[in-house]
Design a protein around this motif. Sequence first.
Motif, mmCIF file in Angstrom:
data_model
loop_
_atom_site.group_PDB
_atom_site.id
_atom_site.type_symbol
_atom_site.label_atom_id
_atom_site.label_comp_id
_atom_site.label_asym_id
_atom_site.label_seq_id
_atom_site.Cartn_x
_atom_site.Cartn_y
_atom_site.Cartn_z
ATOM 1 N N GLN A 1 9.119 1.552 -8.393
ATOM 2 C CA GLN A 1 8.996 2.670 -9.342
ATOM 3 C C GLN A 1 8.020 2.318 -10.466
ATOM 4 O OE1 GLN A 1 13.173 2.728 -10.302
ATOM 5 N NE2 GLN A 1 13.489 4.692 -9.250
ATOM 6 N N TRP A 2 8.172 1.110 -10.993
ATOM 7 C CA TRP A 2 7.309 0.678 -12.085
ATOM 8 C C TRP A 2 5.846 0.609 -11.629
ATOM 9 C CZ3 TRP A 2 4.217 -3.638 -12.915
ATOM 10 C CH2 TRP A 2 3.812 -3.863 -14.233
ATOM 11 N N ALA A 3 5.625 0.001 -10.464
ATOM 12 C CA ALA A 3 4.257 -0.129 -9.944
ATOM 13 C C ALA A 3 3.645 1.237 -9.663
ATOM 14 C CB ALA A 3 4.250 -0.994 -8.686
ATOM 15 N N ASP A 4 4.446 2.176 -9.161
ATOM 16 C CA ASP A 4 3.946 3.528 -8.904
ATOM 17 C C ASP A 4 3.393 4.146 -10.189
ATOM 18 O OD1 ASP A 4 3.822 5.979 -7.060
ATOM 19 O OD2 ASP A 4 5.014 6.726 -8.751
ATOM 20 N N GLU A 5 4.152 3.996 -11.276
ATOM 21 C CA GLU A 5 3.700 4.544 -12.559
ATOM 22 C C GLU A 5 2.453 3.836 -13.077
ATOM 23 O OE1 GLU A 5 6.959 4.586 -15.321
ATOM 24 O OE2 GLU A 5 8.151 5.918 -14.039
ATOM 25 N N LYS B 1 2.185 3.317 1.348
ATOM 26 C CA LYS B 1 2.618 1.929 1.437
ATOM 27 C C LYS B 1 1.460 1.037 0.995
ATOM 28 C CE LYS B 1 5.544 2.919 5.372
ATOM 29 N NZ LYS B 1 5.776 2.669 6.788
ATOM 30 N N VAL B 2 1.770 0.084 0.124
ATOM 31 C CA VAL B 2 0.748 -0.833 -0.374
ATOM 32 C C VAL B 2 1.278 -2.254 -0.259
ATOM 33 C CG1 VAL B 2 -0.585 -1.550 -2.401
ATOM 34 C CG2 VAL B 2 -0.098 0.877 -2.027
ATOM 35 N N MET B 3 0.488 -3.124 0.345
ATOM 36 C CA MET B 3 0.857 -4.537 0.388
ATOM 37 C C MET B 3 -0.162 -5.282 -0.470
ATOM 38 S SD MET B 3 0.992 -7.282 3.456
ATOM 39 C CE MET B 3 2.575 -6.883 4.135
ATOM 40 N N LEU B 4 0.357 -5.985 -1.460
ATOM 41 C CA LEU B 4 -0.517 -6.714 -2.370
ATOM 42 C C LEU B 4 -0.219 -8.201 -2.321
ATOM 43 C CD1 LEU B 4 -0.113 -4.481 -5.542
ATOM 44 C CD2 LEU B 4 -2.026 -4.473 -3.945
ATOM 45 N N ARG B 5 -1.234 -8.978 -2.516
ATOM 46 C CA ARG B 5 -1.055 -10.410 -2.716
ATOM 47 C C ARG B 5 -1.529 -10.670 -4.135
ATOM 48 N NH1 ARG B 5 0.252 -12.542 2.044
ATOM 49 N NH2 ARG B 5 -0.609 -11.641 3.929
ATOM 50 N N ILE B 6 -0.584 -11.048 -4.983
ATOM 51 C CA ILE B 6 -0.907 -11.324 -6.374
ATOM 52 C C ILE B 6 -0.357 -12.701 -6.736
ATOM 53 C CG2 ILE B 6 -1.014 -8.905 -7.060
ATOM 54 C CD1 ILE B 6 1.821 -9.122 -8.135
#
Length: 110
Positions: A98-102, A72-77
């Motif tokens: 899915q896209w971020a995983d790749e 699990k990843v929580m990002l603030r962008i």
Amino acid sequence: MSCMRYKGYAARVEYDERDDIFVGRVLGMRDIISFHASSVPELHEAFRGALDDYLADCAERGVTPEKPASGKVMLRIRPEVHAAASVAARAAGKSLNQWADEVFEQAAMA
């Protein structure tokens, strides 16, 4: 600086010129697991030993060992980056996850 891997855990290794030893620390955990050695073969052995000791200690105490990552990843962008990533994911026919995983995998393996 380089990285070593064992049993799904990664450690950062640096050379300490003052003490003329290699020093390593397991990454991505709150628990501190460190090790050191004066040669590369000893370093591999010290890393495996430190991690095996940690896992054995957790088992003896009946606690679950900390994992280097939960998945699990929580990002603030920035909103514009979020929007662009969402568009790129949809254009690729994928969910944002899915896209971020790749993308993360490609960046981490580079």
